[in-house]
Write an enzyme that holds these catalytic residues in place. Sequence first.
Site, PDB file in Angstrom:
ATOM      1  N   ASP A 197       0.835  -1.195   0.000  1.00 56.79           N
ATOM      2  CA  ASP A 197       0.000   0.000   0.000  1.00 56.79           C
ATOM      3  C   ASP A 197       0.878   1.255   0.000  1.00 56.79           C
ATOM      4  O   ASP A 197       1.949   1.282   0.600  1.00 56.79           O
ATOM      5  CB  ASP A 197      -0.896  -0.020   1.241  1.00 56.79           C
ATOM      6  CG  ASP A 197      -1.883   1.119   1.273  1.00 56.79           C
ATOM      7  OD1 ASP A 197      -2.861   1.064   0.519  1.00 56.79           O
ATOM      8  OD2 ASP A 197      -1.656   2.066   2.046  1.00 56.79           O
ATOM      9  N   GLU A 228       1.369  -0.331  -4.855  1.00 56.74           N
ATOM     10  CA  GLU A 228       0.363   0.648  -5.255  1.00 56.74           C
ATOM     11  C   GLU A 228       1.094   1.949  -5.590  1.00 56.74           C
ATOM     12  O   GLU A 228       1.552   2.659  -4.701  1.00 56.74           O
ATOM     13  CB  GLU A 228      -0.640   0.878  -4.127  1.00 56.74           C
ATOM     14  CG  GLU A 228      -1.707   1.900  -4.490  1.00 56.74           C
ATOM     15  CD  GLU A 228      -2.408   2.482  -3.282  1.00 56.74           C
ATOM     16  OE1 GLU A 228      -3.566   2.904  -3.443  1.00 56.74           O
ATOM     17  OE2 GLU A 228      -1.805   2.528  -2.188  1.00 56.74           O
TER      18      GLU A 228
END
Length: 976
Positions: free
Chosen positions: A323, A375
């Site tokens: 993330d 990401e």
Amino acid sequence: MKRGKLWGRLVSAAGLSLSIFLSSIGNVSTAYAMESNDALVLDETKENTESATDASSNEASDAEADNDTDEAITDASSKELSAENDGASESDSSFDEYDHTALPETDEITVTAAGELSTAKAELYTLAPREAREADNSLVTRDSIHDGAILHAFCWSFNTIADNMADIADAGYTAVQTSPINECLSTNPGMNLHGPDGMWYYHYQPTDWVIGNYQLGSRDEFKHMCDVADEYGVAVIVDILPNHTTPSTGSIAKALMEAAGGSDALYHATGKIGGGYTDRLELTYYSMGGLPDVDTENTGFQQYFYEFLKDCVYLGADGFRIDTAKHISLPDDPVPSDYSDAGRNTFYPNMREALNEYSEEVGTKSYDELFVYGEVLQGTNDRLAAYQQYIGGTTASNYGSSLRSALSSGNLSVNRLLDYQIYDDTAYGSTYTADTEKLVTWVESHDNYMNDSESCWKSIDDDMVIMGWSIIAARDAGTPLFFSRPNNSSAENPYGDNLIGAAGSPIYKAPEVKAVNLFREKMGEADEYLSNPGGNIQTLMIERYNDTVQGAVIVNAAQTRTTISTETHLSDGIYPDQVEGSNSVFLVKDGVLSGSVEGEGVVVLSEKMDGTGKVVSFYNNKNWNGVVARVDNAEETLDTIDENDGWFQVTVLDDEFTIRFESADGKEVSPEFQITAESGTFATPDSSELYYSKAEAEEGLGIHTYPVYFFNTENWGSVYTYGWLDGGAQLFGGWPGTVAVNEGSGWYRADVKTTGEITAFNLIFNNGNGIQTVNVEGITPDSKDIYLAVDAEKSNGQLIVNRYEDKESAEKALGVSGSYTTAYFYNTEGWDKVCAYTWGATALGDWPGKELTQDEDGWYSVVLPAGPSEDLNIIFNNGNNGKQTNDMKISDMKYRFILNNGISYQKYGSKKDAMEAIAGAGDVTYETVYFYNEKADDANWKNVYLYVFGGTDGEYNNLVGTWPGKLMEKEEDSNG
């Protein structure tokens, strides 16, 4: 009672309610509704309450319109937090404009080398097992994940995933991705996705990096899930987030703090100061969305975090999704002057080394055997190609944005969808090559769905998700990820059952999804070719072929069935549709593929049968009640497919046969037709003659077709055409007439069919619900100006239309098409310059964007190289000097005219409507808002901000500024 006060602007004449938020940047109070003319006294606060507003977060959002703040301090479904920002350096940027104090300088921390633990610190760590580990299922490899498909089981618990593993495997997924499995914030342990107890974002607020949390399950349950996945040959990918912790630092585990060398050392020196989204130093060393930025370069933290990763792979994880990966530095990124070691950016190389050493020690998979991707939401200085090299893979956020835009507009043009929109990186002298094979693609991510409703559930329904999935999964490059929407979700109820831990919507295993997943697995590394059959941009065909395999996936975005007759790479033969429950058969003969696809449908062709056949079409000009076909006088009839233009077709798997057509009730029967290899295949009920095309058959019946086109800039859901001859005879029956054919890009076609000669005819286009054009009279068989578009500037009541000789002329006159959009701005506030900044479907460069020149009529305009969509975002501003509109979406062809009407910035359907809004603006009144700060002693509530939103059309959004709003004035001698 002593109160802080703020003078806020309200328009009491509007008679509309608004809402306000009170916040201290890191904390958010309850939202309060306020009616016009009401004084307001507030005397309570509450942390972590979600916003009901859909106001924009700051002056610029990410190019994907999803953001890195899914884990932010309040429910990210509200947009009060800073979005990914391509231009957030201006003074009114969210978090940037306020007075922040950097963390105090900390002493040097003595740490051991990466991968080693001192005896003193070893007791702080939850160590991963050191016993030798048995090998996983040999079928679960990095290649099996890369060449297959990933199910993102968003907010599913470990036990739920395990219980549904059979279905996941049966649907053709080779991997399942969990939500974050680390210990997370649990101060208000709700189990809803959304609402007062909506805490999905809690698992994006780490309190410790050990396996297990109250939302998803325990470490033992995680291991059980991995064991079940291994039995089914399904890989497990874990969502990890080393970049930040919860801002509720009192909840952080003591062991984590001590491993890093103390609470200050856990974070970057600038880790609690809001940073921008364009400068690499701010991207990687500053706070993002109010979440404190972990010093990921601190080797004590690294050791602690890597033990968590080792434990994951030991228990059965086969990969990781990182993330906010672009908020962690790459080795050649800059280092702040706060640190003496210029080579400290080691997180990603050390992560690889730690997992490789652990692999050698206990037999787990090495880094290169794991599927790891980051990401990296695209925008200025995203360095995507460099992250691919250091991590292994990245997301493809811009492609997802373009795909959703294409789906919502029904425009599947190859030119729009071919390019994955990634670029090489040369930021610091080295060249990193972008690789489409290292992408993870999606139709939508959880960020999109939970944070950006406009580009997801408001505009993309389940059928569109399935169509989009069919496109990305059928393609060669990248690895597709299917986001599991909440169960029973819809545009009216986007959170469905609204439960954390439960399985999501069953569309992840829809027949079309399963068929495409299996198609992808079968095609392997076969080449791809994308085309729009017959030039129809509402239909996309993805062909895959090499010496050993061949196949095609066809997606029809139109609402009605479309007929396919197109050149193909597939070899001659019969191709049954592989979607379970479908009886469709496609034929390839002499290199031409023939068949039909239902509206918003998907066809999967991967199995060839030897043989040949014919598609026979019948013109139902007698208006029979249904049409069936009888071949070679068989007892059973065959169903036909209605092509929605009077023609019906049937596929017969033979080259020579007799056929006749009958009405569904058997009362009407056509002549018998003899089909041969050389005969035509188009028949009518009037004779036994066969024709070679629809046009030839209709001409044989004396039917003349006169098409007329309507440009639906009014955004009607359906377009009807009512027509009549000068003598009064109706052309399409009674009012409102017949449904026009949607040709895509806003254009609709009405075919006027007559027998015999006519001199002229007349039409009215309408929406079937009371809104219509004026009479369009005197259209002749020889008329060339048959392209009609509404003149919004002249219309009042019934819509006046102008006539053009081609589509391009009409589009140019209106400034909009399926591939470009002109947005307009009227400078009511007297800015000294006007700039336009865009993101999503297209970009005009870094903030503040492109400077505009004034048109002759006083308006400013900018032509954007993208058609209107929910992902076409724009902000007009005064060149980075503190003035701007809120985030505006140009989501349709009509509402493109923007100005401040005295209350807020709004979109209008024409310049005329916009100027009338200014002329009718009422007087502005003022109200005083009071707030009693019960948490004045809390450092997090030292400053209090007021944010205002509401109104029927959001006209009060950002009334006193974008989030977090305006700093309230503290009254003297008060506690604030």
